[in-house]
Write a protein that holds these residues in place. Sequence first.
Motif, mmCIF file in Angstrom:
data_model
loop_
_atom_site.group_PDB
_atom_site.id
_atom_site.type_symbol
_atom_site.label_atom_id
_atom_site.label_comp_id
_atom_site.label_asym_id
_atom_site.label_seq_id
_atom_site.Cartn_x
_atom_site.Cartn_y
_atom_site.Cartn_z
ATOM 1 N N TYR A 32 0.655 -1.058 0.052
ATOM 2 C CA TYR A 32 0.165 0.462 -0.111
ATOM 3 C C TYR A 32 1.156 1.019 0.169
ATOM 4 O O TYR A 32 0.224 2.084 1.041
ATOM 5 N N TRP A 33 1.813 1.396 -0.695
ATOM 6 C CA TRP A 33 2.994 2.534 -0.870
ATOM 7 C C TRP A 33 2.200 3.075 -1.771
ATOM 8 O O TRP A 33 3.383 2.884 -3.073
ATOM 9 N N THR A 34 1.736 4.276 -2.175
ATOM 10 C CA THR A 34 0.931 4.803 -3.300
ATOM 11 C C THR A 34 1.659 6.404 -2.924
ATOM 12 O O THR A 34 1.135 6.767 -3.734
ATOM 13 N N GLY A 69 7.199 9.305 -1.417
ATOM 14 C CA GLY A 69 7.987 9.089 -0.752
ATOM 15 C C GLY A 69 7.895 7.414 -1.181
ATOM 16 O O GLY A 69 8.606 6.574 -1.230
ATOM 17 N N GLU A 70 6.406 6.825 -0.477
ATOM 18 C CA GLU A 70 6.038 5.575 -0.358
ATOM 19 C C GLU A 70 6.604 4.409 -2.412
ATOM 20 O O GLU A 70 7.275 4.090 -2.031
ATOM 21 N N ALA A 71 6.179 5.749 -3.091
ATOM 22 C CA ALA A 71 6.622 4.710 -3.897
ATOM 23 C C ALA A 71 7.293 4.824 -4.875
ATOM 24 O O ALA A 71 7.765 4.096 -5.588
ATOM 25 N N ILE A 126 2.636 -7.157 4.928
ATOM 26 C CA ILE A 126 1.713 -8.040 6.607
ATOM 27 C C ILE A 126 2.537 -8.003 7.505
ATOM 28 O O ILE A 126 4.201 -8.247 7.825
ATOM 29 N N LYS A 127 2.417 -7.225 8.831
ATOM 30 C CA LYS A 127 2.828 -7.122 9.942
ATOM 31 C C LYS A 127 2.617 -7.437 11.264
ATOM 32 O O LYS A 127 0.856 -8.148 10.922
ATOM 33 N N GLY A 128 3.603 -7.422 12.051
ATOM 34 C CA GLY A 128 3.031 -8.426 13.821
ATOM 35 C C GLY A 128 1.948 -9.341 13.374
ATOM 36 O O GLY A 128 2.594 -10.207 12.800
ATOM 37 N N PHE A 153 8.060 0.827 17.638
ATOM 38 C CA PHE A 153 8.304 0.929 16.624
ATOM 39 C C PHE A 153 7.376 -0.252 15.809
ATOM 40 O O PHE A 153 6.344 -0.601 16.321
ATOM 41 N N ASN A 154 7.482 -0.050 14.513
ATOM 42 C CA ASN A 154 6.605 -0.990 13.276
ATOM 43 C C ASN A 154 7.685 -1.018 12.452
ATOM 44 O O ASN A 154 7.437 -0.093 11.665
ATOM 45 N N VAL A 155 7.371 -2.490 12.035
ATOM 46 C CA VAL A 155 8.246 -3.415 11.703
ATOM 47 C C VAL A 155 7.400 -3.738 9.965
ATOM 48 O O VAL A 155 6.230 -4.081 10.100
ATOM 49 N N ASP A 156 7.784 -3.158 9.104
ATOM 50 C CA ASP A 156 6.700 -3.187 7.563
ATOM 51 C C ASP A 156 7.963 -4.136 7.022
ATOM 52 O O ASP A 156 8.994 -4.969 7.617
ATOM 53 N N SER A 157 6.913 -5.455 6.917
ATOM 54 C CA SER A 157 7.963 -6.925 6.520
ATOM 55 C C SER A 157 6.930 -7.460 5.178
ATOM 56 O O SER A 157 5.774 -7.411 5.367
ATOM 57 N N ASN A 211 14.582 6.330 1.392
ATOM 58 C CA ASN A 211 13.818 7.185 0.433
ATOM 59 C C ASN A 211 12.542 6.770 1.715
ATOM 60 O O ASN A 211 11.391 7.757 1.527
ATOM 61 N N LYS A 212 12.303 5.763 2.480
ATOM 62 C CA LYS A 212 11.394 5.694 2.994
ATOM 63 C C LYS A 212 10.663 6.574 4.583
ATOM 64 O O LYS A 212 10.154 6.452 4.862
ATOM 65 N N GLY A 213 12.288 6.827 4.760
ATOM 66 C CA GLY A 213 11.785 7.307 6.425
ATOM 67 C C GLY A 213 12.159 6.855 7.786
ATOM 68 O O GLY A 213 12.386 7.495 8.736
ATOM 69 N N ALA A 230 -1.221 1.349 16.692
ATOM 70 C CA ALA A 230 -2.429 1.647 15.749
ATOM 71 C C ALA A 230 -1.572 0.969 14.107
ATOM 72 O O ALA A 230 -1.704 1.167 13.361
ATOM 73 N N HIS A 231 -0.383 0.580 13.914
ATOM 74 C CA HIS A 231 0.408 -0.403 12.834
ATOM 75 C C HIS A 231 0.556 -1.495 13.281
ATOM 76 O O HIS A 231 0.844 -2.189 12.298
ATOM 77 N N GLY A 232 -0.345 -2.290 14.037
ATOM 78 C CA GLY A 232 -0.608 -3.332 13.233
ATOM 79 C C GLY A 232 0.787 -4.726 14.229
ATOM 80 O O GLY A 232 0.775 -5.921 14.418
#
Length: 416
Positions: free
Chosen positions: A30-32, A35-37, A86-88, A296-300, A334-336, A374-376
């Motif tokens: 969902y990186w649209t 910066g995400e793209a 998907i995460k967490g 922390f919020n780890v994208d995976s 790029n992602k921050g 809030a971020h799963g």
Amino acid sequence: MLKLSKLAMAVALTVAGSAALAGEVEVLHYWTSGGEAKSVAELKKIMQAKGHVWKDFAVAGGGGDNAATVLKSRVVSGNPPAAAQIKGPAIQEWAAEGVLANLDAVAKAEQWDSLLPKVVADVMKSKGNYVAAPVNVHRVNWMWANAAVLKKAGVTGAPKSWDEFFAAAEKVKKAGLIPVAHGGQNWQDFTTFESVVLGVGGAKFYQDAMVKLDQKALTSATMAKSLETFRKIKSFTDPAAPGRDWNLATAMVIQEKAAFQFMGDWAKGEFSAAGKVPGKDYICAAAPGTANAYTFNVDSFAMFKLKDATAQKAQGDLAAAIMGPEFQEVFNLNKGSIPVRLNMKMDKFDDCAKLSSKDFVETAKGGGLVPSIAHGMAVSPAAEGAIKDAVSQFWNDDKISVADGVKNIAKAAATK
Ligand code: BGC
């Protein structure tokens, strides 16, 4: 003529042949935003350089709720993508459905166990087997500020406590600018809320209330104080906030229309994409009262079981690429966020990323490192969704009293 067309046919056959060898990876994300793209494009480039075909499956919607709904329907119909963001605890729920692929071979060859913090590796595993590959570490408890707006309003430096914050917000309002850029979607309300709970109650209270979902903490005076503070923040947002996307709220800060935004450091990806420099154009600071803590919020990417052998090969290459140093650096620049792979050089990263990296290590030692609800990262998707709704209702309806807000959130937290 005939000769030429024979040649053309031969070329076409060769191309078709090599395409058949290359595997296709369909990647749901969902990186649209801008910066995400830019960030996800780096992964696509790496996969294409390995000769694979990237099939982009982007589902717009910050925080990923839309993507999660689309994913469910694809898996239920027996046609999962190769990989999905998907995460967490949701990773464990998908694994329990028996639909995730085992990534142990790649993880072993690439030595993931020694390259990942244990708290992260554990989340990527189900029953001891890797089923997902981590991308980054995002910090959620940030406050972003436009330096020129603060100057104009006569605010010196980023506020460190909520009292200082409200004093600064008053000054910005008097200067005719919007104190807080906020987007009106439930996950954005929830993002601000968790930083408030952390700032008002501290890391131990956050753990009790937002991770353990302890009813005593959830119904305490500290929770009431958190809701009061949360409501007061709303009074400094603009009337056009409802429905606004998070990156448009960030753009208000970038364009000097608003002073502050409470958002994870994917917001920094927007500042970077706009060519803005931290410390000069904008300030990154921990949300008031949260300097010694880190949500922390780890994208995976979890990988789904696939039948086709070339697709499986491409999937394995994707998992290896995600944890590779080349991707970990360029993606996170790029992602921050910061690399999740340990011992990466940080020299190309800016001061916000360096602070994040330092605070990640320090808070892990001091007990201030907490998962973002809030971020799963903290509770089951069902409990998270219910609490998110209760928090958002409170935010959107000033007629709900603080006492009722506390009750509603505590009740939602009991959702199994
Ligand atoms: C994700 C980020 C993403 C943000 C906005 C978060 O939950 O972890 O990667 O940029 O949502 O969509």
